[in-house]
Scaffold this motif. Structure first.
Motif, short mmCIF file in Angstrom:
data_model
loop_
_atom_site.label_atom_id
_atom_site.label_comp_id
_atom_site.label_asym_id
_atom_site.label_seq_id
_atom_site.Cartn_x
_atom_site.Cartn_y
_atom_site.Cartn_z
N ALA A 162 -32.37 27.04 -18.07
CA ALA A 162 -32.71 26.55 -16.73
C ALA A 162 -31.44 26.50 -15.89
CB ALA A 162 -33.35 25.17 -16.81
N ALA A 163 -31.57 26.84 -14.62
CA ALA A 163 -30.43 26.83 -13.71
C ALA A 163 -30.45 25.55 -12.88
CB ALA A 163 -30.48 28.05 -12.79
N ASN A 164 -29.27 25.04 -12.61
CA ASN A 164 -29.11 23.83 -11.81
C ASN A 164 -28.03 24.10 -10.78
OD1 ASN A 164 -28.52 21.32 -10.74
ND2 ASN A 164 -28.76 20.25 -12.70
N GLY A 165 -28.41 24.02 -9.50
CA GLY A 165 -27.44 24.31 -8.45
C GLY A 165 -26.26 23.36 -8.45
N ALA A 166 -26.41 22.17 -9.06
CA ALA A 166 -25.31 21.21 -9.07
C ALA A 166 -24.13 21.71 -9.89
CB ALA A 166 -25.79 19.87 -9.63
N TYR A 178 -20.16 23.26 6.18
CA TYR A 178 -21.55 23.11 5.76
C TYR A 178 -21.53 22.46 4.40
CZ TYR A 178 -20.93 26.96 2.46
OH TYR A 178 -20.49 27.75 1.42
N GLY A 179 -22.66 21.93 3.98
CA GLY A 179 -22.66 21.31 2.66
C GLY A 179 -23.93 20.55 2.38
N LYS A 183 -17.33 13.05 0.56
CA LYS A 183 -16.05 13.06 -0.12
C LYS A 183 -15.34 14.39 0.14
CE LYS A 183 -15.70 9.17 -2.54
NZ LYS A 183 -14.53 8.26 -2.41
N ALA A 184 -14.05 14.33 0.33
CA ALA A 184 -13.29 15.56 0.55
C ALA A 184 -13.36 16.48 -0.65
CB ALA A 184 -11.84 15.24 0.89
N ASP A 185 -13.52 15.91 -1.85
CA ASP A 185 -13.65 16.71 -3.07
C ASP A 185 -14.90 16.29 -3.81
OD1 ASP A 185 -12.83 14.21 -3.82
OD2 ASP A 185 -11.32 14.89 -5.26
N GLY A 186 -16.02 16.13 -3.09
CA GLY A 186 -17.20 15.53 -3.65
C GLY A 186 -18.18 16.49 -4.27
N ASN A 187 -19.38 15.98 -4.51
CA ASN A 187 -20.50 16.75 -5.06
C ASN A 187 -21.74 16.42 -4.25
OD1 ASN A 187 -21.45 14.24 -6.08
ND2 ASN A 187 -20.19 14.52 -7.91
N ILE A 188 -22.90 16.93 -4.67
CA ILE A 188 -24.10 16.72 -3.88
C ILE A 188 -24.43 15.23 -3.76
CG2 ILE A 188 -26.60 17.08 -3.83
CD1 ILE A 188 -26.12 19.84 -5.00
#
Length: 320
Positions: A264-268, A103-104, A118-123
């Motif tokens: 502030a929170a950032n899910g990233a 999932y992602g 990406k295998a080691d990616g981000n959002i």
């Protein structure tokens, strides 16, 4: 040598993707045939089974100026949360095997038969996490955005059994994770919502209180001691109430607004480990994710309209 499936098996049949030819409302969404993508170096391809909807999906694509802030151009895809199965692996990509359930998040392109991440990616580049046993794809497709945002907010507040936290907008997609994570930390949770959501909030573990004018007085009238922390999941109204109740700024957190002095929170910024811990809590039955509605991808416009209305009690998903 990476385990790369034979691309020729996919070339003869096009894939489907939900696309926007112009930015705006759900009436602009269309399901189209597109060339099947294939992974490049350090990438994997996921056969998507379910996509989850979030407010950010329609916010990002609501107009051209907003879309440009997120690097989106036309024609644009839609949706970010997904769940599915790895079915191709690009050269050099490690950590995954063909057949792995994952999932992602894939920014504004999750509503498609295939996503490349990406295998080691981000959002932004696309990211995948292994789906724990005991978590079905319908649930896994709701985790990445709302779950990571809730986890980031709870890291800011660092709740304990000594806390009573006021959660504004507790019935939304982030709220259902935040309330349960706060309860798992031992905190007492007071959640704001409409009177119609009171029973739903109770099932999540929150003590419901109606939002709107007079909220401060309604919270003061509750038994159980002072409010020690607050989380505003919608704007700044809960911030204002928390300050009136004497909560210090460093124990207040926002996710949708910037308030001077308030973190502030950032899910990233949420670590992969925190997100996987959350997924494992779901697998263990500690957290549950109510699914408000599931739509086939052919009915994506109706799904987006329901989610954008902000009245769904739980997550809205689209099945491919």
């Amino acid at each position: 040598m990476a385990d790369l499936q034979n691309n020729d098996t996919h070339e003869s049949s096009p894939a489907r993707a939900v696309l926007l030819e112009s930015f705006g409302g759900p009436e602009n969404l269309t399901l189209q045939d597109v060339p099947a993508p294939h992974p490049g170096p350090d990438e994997i391809r996921v056969k998507v089974t379910v996509a989850g909807l979030n407010p950010m999906d329609w916010f990002m694509t609501s107009d051209a100026d907003t879309a440009a802030r997120f690097g989106l151009t036309l024609p644009s895809g839609y949706g970010t949360d997904y769940a599915g199965v790895v079915d191709e692996i690009g050269e050099g990509a490690t950590g995954y095997s063909v057949g792995d359930r994952v999932y992602g998040a894939a920014l504004s392109r999750a509503l498609a038969d295939f996503v490349i991440v990406k295998a080691d990616g981000n959002i932004a580049s696309g990211v995948a996490h292994h789906t724990p046993d005991g978590v079905d794809d319908q649930t896994a497709a709701t985790i990445a955005i709302a779950g990571s945002t809730a986890a980031a907010a709870l890291e800011v507040l660092n709740l304990s059994p000594n806390d009573t936290v006021l959660v504004g907008g507790a019935g939304g997609g982030v709220g259902l994770f935040a309330v349960q994570l706060a309860r798992a930390a031992g905190a007492r949770v007071i959640g704001t919502g409409s009177p119609a959501t009171a029973e739903y909030l109770t099932t999540l573990g929150a003590e419901p209180v109606a939002y709107g004018e007079g909220l401060t007085d309604r919270v003061r009238a509750l038994d159980g001691g002072p409010i020690t922390a607050a989380l505003d999941l919608h704007g700044t109204d809960t911030v204002d109430v928390a300050r009136e109740l004497g909560v210090p700024d460093n124990r207040i957190c926002t996710i949708a607004a910037i308030v001077e002095g308030v973190p502030a929170a950032n899910g990233a910024t949420t670590s992969a480990e925190s997100l996987q811990d959350l997924a494992q809590l779901i697998a263990d039955g500690v957290l549950r994710v109510p699914i408000a509605a599931a739509f086939p991808v052919e009915e994506v416009r109706a799904a987006v309209e329901l989610q954008a209305g902000r009245h769904a009690r739980g997550k809205v998903i689209v099945e491919l």
